[in-house]
Scaffold this motif. Structure first.
Motif, mmCIF file in Angstrom:
data_model
loop_
_atom_site.group_PDB
_atom_site.id
_atom_site.type_symbol
_atom_site.label_atom_id
_atom_site.label_comp_id
_atom_site.label_asym_id
_atom_site.label_seq_id
_atom_site.Cartn_x
_atom_site.Cartn_y
_atom_site.Cartn_z
ATOM 1 N N SER A 1 -3.020 -51.833 46.547
ATOM 2 C CA SER A 1 -2.676 -51.650 45.134
ATOM 3 C C SER A 1 -3.735 -52.271 44.229
ATOM 4 C CB SER A 1 -1.320 -52.293 44.839
ATOM 5 O OG SER A 1 -0.302 -51.684 45.590
ATOM 6 N N GLY B 1 4.084 -52.418 46.129
ATOM 7 C CA GLY B 1 3.102 -51.579 45.466
ATOM 8 C C GLY B 1 3.746 -50.663 44.438
ATOM 9 N N THR C 1 3.086 -45.846 48.621
ATOM 10 C CA THR C 1 3.323 -47.256 48.321
ATOM 11 C C THR C 1 4.324 -47.879 49.285
ATOM 12 O OG1 THR C 1 5.142 -46.737 46.813
ATOM 13 C CG2 THR C 1 2.937 -46.948 45.857
ATOM 14 N N GLY D 1 -0.603 -49.004 47.965
ATOM 15 C CA GLY D 1 -0.412 -47.749 47.271
ATOM 16 C C GLY D 1 -1.095 -47.626 45.930
#
Length: 466
Positions: free
Chosen positions: A164, A134, A130, A124
């Motif tokens: 991420s 994340g 996410t 994310g």
């Protein structure tokens, strides 16, 4: 310990970026190439230059976290246990959800370098896409940490969510990394072993019931017709036995030159692993280890095996990523997970090069269309179309625990010796019965006509095959 050329280049690239006021660095490096030592060197130089006060490292498992702690303590000559006087701490991603608020205040109030090993587990770039790890990075680390160092050998996710801390090229949606050291480079530099992929097939398969059956010319045709699930194939004693037999033959060849060589079997579940352990213990006259997440002494079992105790280790989700056992040279991939990311991570367990003779790596797997494609695409650092606009709450198959529990009335293998009382056929039936979509009256019959397709993806004048 001296740095390899690529490690030195990556260290310099990270330090240059941080010195310009940029705070995030993303490194793509082949599994087995030495990312942890490189990260420890970056940390040491930043501490020496008084650029940071503390370092915190996150990784996928306790075994990997312990390995990071050990490497960092050796390089920094300072503790990484998080106690008073320590320079930092090594933690798992899972621990993120249990850390107190005062932990995150340390990152906010001190010049902290946060390192993420195998960052692709964290998804994310905004809260809408996410996963839990994340989200923690977004809320607690990304804007609060003085610097971040993200590491991955497979920087993409099978659910096509963004990784991420990664930036993406607008035209291709692929990760815009700051430094790349791919598997091809690692093989050419003799940092990693050149992998040999052996895809096992069967040319005469019958599937059906007493009243109606159908014949198939190969495993992929069977799966394409959805006659049975892939898990059902992995549960078939003849298929499992053949793959294990071929893997063990190759291991014995390697051990004639390198006595320390060892093998890994990646199983689908605890029940599946127990059957595999039983087969190896019955047919191989050597010590066999078995490890899964439910064992309180799992770390000790892995450490003993790393030090040279035993020829084979059977694992359920414990040695698929990040775990450093350099003497592993043969792997039987019998996991149900068939994503490209997982395939490369499993392969990464056997390609870490050592100073021993006969530096070849072998992976045995079923000849399915996707595994064949993944094998032939190993020269590609990042697959095409690695990112899509997808919003989902589902976890990756790689991030899930998949476990078929054996009833308490059945004895489970806990030692390293053959157990005569275990009902191996019952265990395999248990595996099959828990897979939705498989009819109880359908039977899979494999012929004796097995074939093997060898795929060598990296040919180098510096490499000499075993």
């Amino acid at each position: 310990m001296g740095l390899r050329r690529w490690q030195g280049e990556c260290v310099q690239a990270a330090l240059r970026k941080f010195q310009t006021g940029q705070k995030h660095f993303f490194c793509l490096a082949s599994p087995g190439s030495g990312k942890t030592l490189m990260a420890a060197e970056v940390t040491a130089r930043m501490l020496d230059a008084n650029q940071i006060d503390l370092v915190i490292a996150f990784s996928p498992s306790l075994v990997v976290a312990e390995g990071i702690r050990s490497t960092f303590e050796s390089r920094l000559s300072r503790r990484m246990d998080g106690l008073l006087g320590a320079v930092g701490r090594s933690l798992t991603y899972h621990s993120m959800s249990h850390l107190p608020d005062n932990f995150w205040s340390i990152i906010r109030n001190h010049r902290t370098l946060v390192i993420f090993d195998e960052i692709h587990h964290c998804a994310g770039n905004e809260l809408a896409n996410t996963n839990s790890w994340g989200a923690t990075i977004l809320l607690q680390i990304q804007d609060q940490a003085a610097y971040t160092l993200a590491l991955s050998g497979t920087p993409w996710r099978s659910d096509r969510l963004p990784v991420s801390l990664a930036k993406y090229h607008d035209d291709s949606n692929q990760v815009a990394y700051d430094y790349c050291y791919g598997m091809g480079q690692a093989v050419e530099d003799q940092v990693c072993r050149a992998p040999h992929i052996v895809l096992v097939d069967n040319l005469h398969i019958t599937c059906g019931n007493p009243t109606a059956s159908k014949q198939y010319s190969g495993i992929d045709a069977l799966l394409e017709d959805k006659a049975l699930s892939y898990q059902a194939l992995l549960n078939d004693p003849k298929f499992v036995g053949y793959v294990l037999e071929q893997g063990h033959k190759k291991l014995q060849e390697l051990k004639q030159v390198n006595k320390e060589a060892a093998g890994l079997v990646v199983a689908s579940s605890i029940a599946h692993a127990t059957y595999i352990h039983h087969w190896l213990a019955t047919n191989v006259s050597s010590k066999i280890a078995i490890v899964d997440h439910s064992q309180p002494n799992a770390k000790r079992i892995i450490e003993q095996f790393r030090k040279g105790e035993g020829e084979w280790i059977v694992s359920v989700g414990m040695i698929s990523e990040g775990t450093d056992i350099p003497r592993l040279q043969v792997c039987c991939h019998l996991s149900r997970i068939r994503t490209e990311m997982y395939f490369r991570q499993v392969l990464g367990r056997v390609i870490r090069r050592t100073s021993a003779p006969n530096q070849s790596a072998w992976l045995f797997a079923a000849n399915t269309a996707n595994l064949a494609t993944f094998s032939k695409a190993l020269r590609t650092e990042i697959p095409r179309a690695t990112l899509q606009t997808v919003h989902t709450d589902e976890m990756l198959a790689e991030d899930k625990e998949y476990d078929l529990q054996i009833p308490h009335s059945r004895k489970r293998i806990t030692s390293n010796n053959p157990v005569d009382s275990i009902d191996a056929n019952y265990i395999m039936k248990l595996c099959s019965a828990t897979k939705a979509g498989d009819s109880d009256d359908r039977e899979l019959v494999l012929s004796e006509n097995f074939t093997k397709q060898l795929i060598n993806c990296f040919q180098s004048p510096l490499y000499r095959s075993a």
